[in-house]
Structures are given as structure tokens and as C-alpha cells.
Design an enzyme around this catalytic site. Structure first.
Site, PDB file in Angstrom:
ATOM      1  N   GLY A 133      78.325  61.500 -82.317  1.00  0.00           N
ATOM      2  CA  GLY A 133      78.024  62.542 -83.296  1.00  0.00           C
ATOM      3  C   GLY A 133      77.388  61.926 -84.521  1.00  0.00           C
ATOM      4  O   GLY A 133      77.474  60.708 -84.730  1.00  0.00           O
ATOM      5  N   GLN A 139      75.158  61.188 -93.381  1.00  0.00           N
ATOM      6  CA  GLN A 139      75.189  59.798 -92.904  1.00  0.00           C
ATOM      7  C   GLN A 139      73.796  59.176 -92.858  1.00  0.00           C
ATOM      8  O   GLN A 139      73.661  57.961 -92.703  1.00  0.00           O
ATOM      9  CB  GLN A 139      75.830  59.716 -91.517  1.00  0.00           C
ATOM     10  CG  GLN A 139      77.308  60.074 -91.524  1.00  0.00           C
ATOM     11  CD  GLN A 139      77.924  59.917 -90.154  1.00  0.00           C
ATOM     12  OE1 GLN A 139      77.770  60.782 -89.296  1.00  0.00           O
ATOM     13  NE2 GLN A 139      78.592  58.798 -89.911  1.00  0.00           N
ATOM     14  N   CYS A 189      83.992  55.806 -87.034  1.00  0.00           N
ATOM     15  CA  CYS A 189      82.909  56.461 -87.762  1.00  0.00           C
ATOM     16  C   CYS A 189      81.783  55.457 -88.002  1.00  0.00           C
ATOM     17  O   CYS A 189      82.044  54.325 -88.406  1.00  0.00           O
ATOM     18  CB  CYS A 189      83.426  56.995 -89.095  1.00  0.00           C
ATOM     19  SG  CYS A 189      82.167  57.874 -90.040  1.00  0.00           S
ATOM     20  N   LEU A 190      80.562  55.893 -87.764  1.00  0.00           N
ATOM     21  CA  LEU A 190      79.403  55.014 -87.962  1.00  0.00           C
ATOM     22  C   LEU A 190      79.255  54.605 -89.428  1.00  0.00           C
ATOM     23  O   LEU A 190      78.610  53.599 -89.717  1.00  0.00           O
ATOM     24  CB  LEU A 190      78.124  55.709 -87.478  1.00  0.00           C
ATOM     25  CG  LEU A 190      78.057  55.985 -85.968  1.00  0.00           C
ATOM     26  CD1 LEU A 190      76.844  56.841 -85.638  1.00  0.00           C
ATOM     27  CD2 LEU A 190      78.033  54.680 -85.175  1.00  0.00           C
ATOM     28  N   HIS A 250      85.081  66.310 -86.918  1.00  0.00           N
ATOM     29  CA  HIS A 250      84.767  65.070 -87.649  1.00  0.00           C
ATOM     30  C   HIS A 250      83.431  65.222 -88.385  1.00  0.00           C
ATOM     31  O   HIS A 250      83.306  64.821 -89.549  1.00  0.00           O
ATOM     32  CB  HIS A 250      84.731  63.914 -86.635  1.00  0.00           C
ATOM     33  CG  HIS A 250      84.317  62.576 -87.162  1.00  0.00           C
ATOM     34  ND1 HIS A 250      85.157  61.477 -87.186  1.00  0.00           N
ATOM     35  CD2 HIS A 250      83.128  62.131 -87.669  1.00  0.00           C
ATOM     36  CE1 HIS A 250      84.507  60.430 -87.698  1.00  0.00           C
ATOM     37  NE2 HIS A 250      83.275  60.794 -87.996  1.00  0.00           N
ATOM     38  N   GLU A 251      82.450  65.838 -87.716  1.00  0.00           N
ATOM     39  CA  GLU A 251      81.124  66.002 -88.340  1.00  0.00           C
ATOM     40  C   GLU A 251      81.162  67.053 -89.463  1.00  0.00           C
ATOM     41  O   GLU A 251      80.543  66.859 -90.510  1.00  0.00           O
ATOM     42  CB  GLU A 251      80.068  66.377 -87.292  1.00  0.00           C
ATOM     43  CG  GLU A 251      79.917  65.415 -86.118  1.00  0.00           C
ATOM     44  CD  GLU A 251      79.858  63.956 -86.487  1.00  0.00           C
ATOM     45  OE1 GLU A 251      79.491  63.628 -87.632  1.00  0.00           O
ATOM     46  OE2 GLU A 251      80.205  63.120 -85.634  1.00  0.00           O
ATOM     47  N   HIS A 278      82.352  65.579 -92.573  1.00  0.00           N
ATOM     48  CA  HIS A 278      81.302  64.858 -93.312  1.00  0.00           C
ATOM     49  C   HIS A 278      80.530  65.803 -94.232  1.00  0.00           C
ATOM     50  O   HIS A 278      80.168  65.429 -95.354  1.00  0.00           O
ATOM     51  CB  HIS A 278      80.301  64.205 -92.350  1.00  0.00           C
ATOM     52  CG  HIS A 278      80.715  62.868 -91.809  1.00  0.00           C
ATOM     53  ND1 HIS A 278      80.954  61.779 -92.608  1.00  0.00           N
ATOM     54  CD2 HIS A 278      80.914  62.442 -90.535  1.00  0.00           C
ATOM     55  CE1 HIS A 278      81.275  60.731 -91.847  1.00  0.00           C
ATOM     56  NE2 HIS A 278      81.261  61.107 -90.581  1.00  0.00           N
TER      57      HIS A 278
HETATM   58  O1  GNR Z   1      80.562  57.756 -82.582  1.00  0.00           O
HETATM   59  C1  GNR Z   1      81.580  58.308 -83.028  1.00  0.00           C
HETATM   60  N1  GNR Z   1      82.712  58.294 -82.272  1.00  0.00           N
HETATM   61  C2  GNR Z   1      83.828  59.053 -82.578  1.00  0.00           C
HETATM   62  C3  GNR Z   1      85.004  58.761 -81.896  1.00  0.00           C
HETATM   63  C4  GNR Z   1      86.147  59.506 -82.131  1.00  0.00           C
HETATM   64  C5  GNR Z   1      86.111  60.536 -83.040  1.00  0.00           C
HETATM   65  C6  GNR Z   1      84.955  60.830 -83.741  1.00  0.00           C
HETATM   66  C7  GNR Z   1      83.811  60.097 -83.501  1.00  0.00           C
HETATM   67  S1  GNR Z   1      82.343  60.481 -84.344  1.00  0.00           S
HETATM   68  C8  GNR Z   1      81.575  58.910 -84.376  1.00  0.00           C
HETATM   69  C9  GNR Z   1      80.185  59.000 -84.972  1.00  0.00           C
HETATM   70  C10 GNR Z   1      80.289  59.410 -86.414  1.00  0.00           C
HETATM   71  O2  GNR Z   1      80.647  58.691 -87.308  1.00  0.00           O
HETATM   72  N2  GNR Z   1      80.005  60.659 -86.701  1.00  0.00           N
HETATM   73  O3  GNR Z   1      80.119  61.104 -87.953  1.00  0.00           O
HETATM   74 NI    NI Z   2      81.628  59.853 -88.901  1.00  0.00          NI
END
Ligand code: GNR
Ligand code: NI
Length: 169
Positions: A46, A51, A91-92, A133-134, A137
Site C-alpha cells: 500500500g 508518503q 511502513c515504508l 493503515h493508508e 496516513h
Molecule cells: O508494505 C506495507 N506492508 C504492510 C504490512 C502490514 C500492514 C500494513 C502495511 S502497509 C506497508 C506500506 C506502507 O507503508 N503503506 O503506507
Molecule cells: Ni505506511
């Protein structure tokens, strides 16, 4: 297609509440292509616009094994949620750290799609986790904010150490 630079914690841009997108445009369509490319290259499941330093309510996700199920959502909102699931999230924008986070396991999402149409969709398990999660953000929230005090402090200390090491190398 362009691979965009990722914004890393503790950049303040990750703490802003992003603006709703008024309408689908060609520019936004190109941005979404770049977001998918950046997400797949990372690799991640995601990516949210802040980001890549765009403070607008746009997310892309693809939780499939074959990476052929891209989903872009504009102005996404969770309208109903139920159940509970624990998942080890990463999270990236916080590379190298992972933590178990509890979230609702089943959600109903309302959003605009790439074609500019309003849609509602159900999501569960990893897809639900990723969309939440997104959306976090877009509201300036990070997965570590779901942790309680001591756990959060410890993991952010670890992150700081990792970043210092990465900088030294
Ligand atoms: O790549 C991602 N893996 C992930 C694993 C578990 C829960 C959420 C994520 S999202 C993350 C990419 C990211 O930071 N998206 O904002
Ligand atoms: Ni993230």
C-alpha cells in the site's frame, strides 16, 4: 512512469491531515500510476499520497500474491467496521521496524475510484488492515501511534538507531 522518493519519519509532512480531492483529473491519474510504480518497486502492499509528499487524500493498495490487483481509492472513508485482527505491520516511511497492531478485521469503505465514480466496497483481513493503515496516513497517523507508551518509545528508539546507522554507512 516515475519512481517517487519516499517521505520518512520524522518528516512533519507525515503528520498533516490531507486535503480531500475535489475531482478526478489527468494529473491525478498520472500521479496514481506513479504511486503504483513506487509501491511495487519499494516493494509494499500500500502507499498513501503523503508518503510521496502529496498532501491529498489518495491511496493505492495491492495485497494480492501476483501483484495484479491494483486498487486506487480517492477520499476513502471507513463507514462501518467490525471484528478484530492482529497483524505485524510495517511502513515504508519507518523502514526496519515492525509491530503487532490490533484493528477491525472487516470494514465497509466508501471512496471515489480512478474513473471518478463513488463506490462502496467491503474489505477484510489484510486488505482491511492495509486500507486502514493508508487512511491513517491521510489523517497524519502512523502505525506506531496505535502502540501504548512504552512499546511506542522502545520501537521509535530502535528506529532512531537504525536511521543513524543507515546514515553512517
Ligand atoms: O508494505 C506495507 N506492508 C504492510 C504490512 C502490514 C500492514 C500494513 C502495511 S502497509 C506497508 C506500506 C506502507 O507503508 N503503506 O503506507
Ligand atoms: Ni505506511
Amino acid at each position: 512512469m516515475q519512481k517517487l522518493d519516499l517521505v520518512l519519519f520524522p518528516d512533519e509532512g507525515l503528520r498533516e491531515v490531507c486535503a480531500p480531492v475535489p475531482e478526478m483529473t489527468d494529473d491525478l491519474d498520472r500521479l496514481i500510476d506513479d504511486m503504483f510504480y513506487t509501491m511495487y518497486e519499494a516493494p509494499g502492499i500500500g502507499l498513501a499520497a503523503p508518503q510521496i509528499a502529496v498532501q491529498q487524500r489518495v491511496i493505492v493498495v495491492d495485497v494480492s500474491e501476483d501483484k495484479k490487483q491494483p486498487l486506487a481509492l480517492i477520499n476513502p472513508e471507513v463507514v462501518r467496521s467490525a471484528g478484530q485482527i492482529t497483524w505485524e505491520e510495517g511502513c515504508l516511511s519507518l523502514p526496519g521496524i515492525y509491530a503487532h497492531i490490533d484493528r477491525p478485521s472487516d470494514i465497509l469503505v466508501r471512496a471515489m475510484n480512478r474513473d471518478g465514480q463513488m463506490i462502496e466496497m467491503e474489505a477484510s483481513d489484510l486488505m482491511a488492515i492495509c486500507i486502514q493503515h493508508e487512511i491513517d496516513h491521510l489523517n497524519g497517523k502512523l502505525f506506531v501511534d496505535h502502540l501504548s507508551g512504552l512499546k511506542r518509545t522502545r520501537i521509535l528508539q530502535k528506529y532512531k538507531k537504525l536511521q543513524a546507522e543507515a546514515k553512517a554507512n
